[in-house]
Design an enzyme around this catalytic site. Structure first.
Site, PDB file in Angstrom:
ATOM      1  N   ALA A 157       0.837  -1.204   0.000  1.00  0.00           N
ATOM      2  CA  ALA A 157       0.000   0.000   0.000  1.00  0.00           C
ATOM      3  C   ALA A 157       0.869   1.251   0.000  1.00  0.00           C
ATOM      4  O   ALA A 157       1.900   1.306   0.670  1.00  0.00           O
ATOM      5  CB  ALA A 157      -0.902   0.008   1.232  1.00  0.00           C
ATOM      6  N   LYS A 158       0.442   2.252  -0.765  1.00  0.00           N
ATOM      7  CA  LYS A 158       1.112   3.547  -0.711  1.00  0.00           C
ATOM      8  C   LYS A 158       0.398   4.343   0.382  1.00  0.00           C
ATOM      9  O   LYS A 158      -0.481   5.170   0.119  1.00  0.00           O
ATOM     10  CB  LYS A 158       1.052   4.267  -2.067  1.00  0.00           C
ATOM     11  N   ALA A 159       0.750   4.000   1.614  1.00  0.00           N
ATOM     12  CA  ALA A 159       0.067   4.524   2.796  1.00  0.00           C
ATOM     13  C   ALA A 159       0.897   5.603   3.467  1.00  0.00           C
ATOM     14  O   ALA A 159       2.122   5.482   3.583  1.00  0.00           O
ATOM     15  CB  ALA A 159      -0.200   3.389   3.776  1.00  0.00           C
ATOM     16  N   TYR A 163       5.515   6.458   5.379  1.00  0.00           N
ATOM     17  CA  TYR A 163       6.484   7.489   4.987  1.00  0.00           C
ATOM     18  C   TYR A 163       7.099   8.224   6.180  1.00  0.00           C
ATOM     19  O   TYR A 163       7.968   9.067   5.993  1.00  0.00           O
ATOM     20  CB  TYR A 163       5.833   8.476   4.016  1.00  0.00           C
TER      21      TYR A 163
END
Length: 289
Positions: A157-159, A163
C-alpha cells in the site's frame, strides 16, 4: 506557483466538487491526522496527459482496501476528477496528488468504521525532484531506519504512515548535504530510497532489489520493461550492502524522481554512465510520447 502549500491561488477537487485552494480544509479531529489512515498517489501530467494515470487510480483504490478502507469513487470517476482539476487550474504539465483518508465522524479512537472515507485531488507545477542531480548524479546518505517486515504493515500500500521513517531519513540526509537516503530492509538487504526505487549497473547488466517488503513502483515497472525491450538483462533480487562497492552505475526511479542518476551513496561512488543517460532520455521521451 510558490509560497506555502495552504496559501495559493487555484482549485482543488474535494469529495466530488471543485473548491477554492485556501478552502480545502479538514477538521482537527480527522481520523487520518491521528492514526495515519490515509493513502495517496503521486502522478505527473505531461503535455495534458497523466502518465499511467489509470494504474495510479487502481493502486489508490487497492492501497485503501489494504488499509480496510473503500474509496467511494470508481477508477473512471477518479480519472475524470484528475483531469477536471488540471483543467480548472489551466495546467498541461503538473504533478498530481490524489489522497484518500478516513475523515472526522462518530469514531475518535483506533477504530473508525463509522467515519466517512474522503478524497481530494490537488496538483502543482513541479520541476526536477532532485534539482541538478539530473545531470551530475544525486548524493545519497545511508539511513539508519529500515523498511519494515511485511508482516507488520501492508507494504504493497502507498500509505501515509509508511512514509514517517522516510521523512526522518531524508531530514538526516539533508543535514549531511545529501539529497536523499538509501534504506535497507528489515533483513539488511538494500531496499529503496525514501521516495524512489533504486537500480544498479554491473558489466552491462542491471540489478534492482526485489520489492517483497516495499512498494513496487509504477515507474520502476516501466523502466524494467524499457530495459528488457532494449535487450538488457535485469536481475530482480536481494542485494547485500557490500555489493555497492562493485556496481558501476546507479539511478533512482519514481513519479517525482522520474529517472535520476546517482553519483554517490555513503562512501560508494558511481559514474553517470551511458546506460543511465540512455534510460533517463528514453523515459523522458516515453512520458511525452
Amino acid at each position: 506557483m510558490d509560497g506555502a502549500y495552504d496559501d495559493r491561488d487555484g482549485k482543488i477537487w474535494m469529495d466530488g466538487e471543485m473548491v477554492e485552494w485556501r478552502d480545502a480544509k479538514v477538521h482537527i479531529l480527522t481520523h487520518a491526522l491521528h492514526y495515519a489512515s490515509s493513502v495517496f498517489e503521486g502522478e505527473r501530467c505531461y503535455n495534458g496527459k497523466i502518465f499511467k494515470g489509470v494504474e495510479h487510480s487502481e493502486r489508490l483504490r487497492k492501497s485503501a482496501q489494504l488499509l480496510d478502507m473503500e474509496v467511494p469513487y470508481s477508477v473512471e470517476e477518479i480519472e475524470a476528477a484528475k483531469y477536471a482539476m488540471l483543467e480548472a487550474n489551466g495546467w498541461k504539465d503538473a504533478y498530481v496528488r490524489a489522497v484518500a483518508w478516513r475523515g472526522a465522524g462518530e469514531d475518535m479512537g483506533v477504530s473508525a468504521r463509522k467515519n466517512p472515507v474522503r478524497m481530494a485531488i490537488a496538483g502543482w507545477e513541479w520541476g526536477n525532484y532532485y534539482g541538478d542531480a539530473k545531470m551530475k548524479g544525486a548524493k545519497l546518505d545511508i539511513s539508519k531506519w529500515r523498511r519494515p517486515d511485511p508482516h507488520t504493515i501492508p507494504s504493497a500500500a502507498k500509505a501515509a504512515g509508511l512514509y514517517m521513517i522516510c521523512t526522518m531519513s531524508k531530514h538526516a540526509a539533508e543535514a549531511k548535504g545529501c539529497s536523499d537516503a538509501l534504506m535497507m530492509d528489515y533483513r539488511g538487504y538494500v531496499a529503496e530510497a525514501t521516495g524512489a526505487n533504486v537500480f544498479f549497473v554491473k558489466n552491462g547488466e542491471v540489478h534492482t532489489p526485489l520489492p517483497d517488503c516495499f512498494l513496487n513502483g509504477i515507474t520502476r515497472q516501466t523502466v524494467i520493461a524499457m530495459l528488457k525491450e532494449k535487450g538488457i538483462t535485469v536481475h530482480e533480487r536481494h542485494i547485500e550492502p557490500v555489493e555497492l562497492a562493485g556496481f558501476e552505475q546507479c539511478w533512482l526511479t519514481g513519479t517525482a524522481a522520474e529517472v535520476t542518476p546517482v553519483g554517490q551513496i555513503g562512501d560508494f561512488h558511481f559514474e553517470v554512465g551511458a546506460l543511465t543517460r540512455d534510460i533517463a532520455e528514453s523515459y523522458e521521451k516515453l512520458v511525452r510520447a
